[in-house]
Design a protein around this motif. Structure first.
Motif, PDB file in Angstrom:
ATOM      1  N   LYS A  20      56.517  48.386  34.187  1.00  0.00           N
ATOM      2  CA  LYS A  20      56.838  47.200  34.988  1.00  0.00           C
ATOM      3  C   LYS A  20      55.658  46.632  35.773  1.00  0.00           C
ATOM      4  O   LYS A  20      55.831  45.851  36.692  1.00  0.00           O
ATOM      5  CB  LYS A  20      58.013  47.501  35.916  1.00  0.00           C
TER       6      LYS A  20
ATOM      7  N   SER B 145      59.947  46.508  26.955  1.00  0.00           N
ATOM      8  CA  SER B 145      59.811  47.844  27.519  1.00  0.00           C
ATOM      9  C   SER B 145      60.499  48.908  26.667  1.00  0.00           C
ATOM     10  O   SER B 145      61.441  48.634  25.926  1.00  0.00           O
ATOM     11  CB  SER B 145      60.346  47.878  28.953  1.00  0.00           C
TER      12      SER B 145
ATOM     13  N   SER C 164      56.232  48.715  30.053  1.00  0.00           N
ATOM     14  CA  SER C 164      57.330  49.642  30.311  1.00  0.00           C
ATOM     15  C   SER C 164      57.345  50.141  31.747  1.00  0.00           C
ATOM     16  O   SER C 164      58.410  50.427  32.315  1.00  0.00           O
ATOM     17  CB  SER C 164      57.242  50.835  29.356  1.00  0.00           C
TER      18      SER C 164
END
Length: 227
Positions: free
Chosen positions: A57, A25, A55
């Protein structure tokens, strides 16, 4: 800080070849990287879509799951850590404990990484040096030939360097260190899978000509260091 990690077991990138590659990320990217928002190849194109997903999630997993995925790779497998992103940390200092988990998971395998974390921070320098001693090759990323000389003086890790677009021949740093152009960047028949030099402890600096849709910005970063 919790980061997200994703492992692609067979890369479709022609430059890496069909080896495993990971993505980390954006929260791992150090503040010291001058390419951040300013010419980073991973911020555009197909890789940017994947990086955004990791990034935000929605894709990937936590560090422990990531390490278990690495441990499942075949022995001696060449793999690239963080085709986008950097080592685990808070954008200023490397998280030593998290990096050590990755290093342990890599034991018996041939992982390599690149980092823009500043090595004038003693904790970062120690973490990077230990990772290299323990078999996980972390390359120090230089923004210019002068910067490559500066990083080489630490003698803790191999060094790679940004180069101007179109560079095809070996050259020297101002202090006379040899810089070899990444063969995968100038030959269609070479990839990370067939080369593997960035996963080795070496004296030669490997140079990467700027590329990607933001290469003009990246080249300006290189030229700034020539002043």
């Amino acid at each position: 800080m919790e980061h997200k990690y994703h492992l692609t077991r067979v890369s479709g990138n022609a430059k890496t070849g069909p080896i495993p590659v990971s993505t980390t990320s954006k929260s791992t990217c150090p503040e010291a990287c001058p390419l951040k928002g300013n010419g980073c190849y991973a911020e555009s194109g197909p890789i940017a879509l994947h990086w955004n997903a990791v990034s935000e999630k929605g894709r990937g997993y936590d560090l422990d799951k990531f390490c278990s995925e690495i441990e499942r790779l075949p022995r001696k497998q060449l793999w690239r850590y963080a085709q986008a992103g950097d080592l685990p940390g808070d954008a200023r200092e490397i998280n030593t404990g998290d990096l050590e988990k990755i290093v342990r998971a890599n034991q018996g395998r041939n992982g390599f990484a690149y980092t823009h974390y500043p090595v004038d921070e003693p904790g970062n320098a120690r973490a990077i040096a230990k990772a290299n001693r323990d078999g996980f090759t972390v390359n120090l990323s230089a923004n210019s030939l002068e910067h490559a000389d500066e990083l080489s003086r630490y003698k803790i890790a191999p060094v790679v360097c940004l180069l101007p677009e179109g560079t095809t021949k070996s050259l020297k740093t101002p202090q006379g260190r040899h810089v070899s152009v990444c063969p995968a960047s100038i030959r269609d028949d070479v990839s990370c899978a067939t080369c593997g030099i960035c996963a080795t402890q070496r004296r030669a600096i490997i140079g990467f000509p700027v590329h990607g849709s933001s290469k003009a910005k990246a080249q300006k970063v290189f030229m700034l260091k020539q002043v």
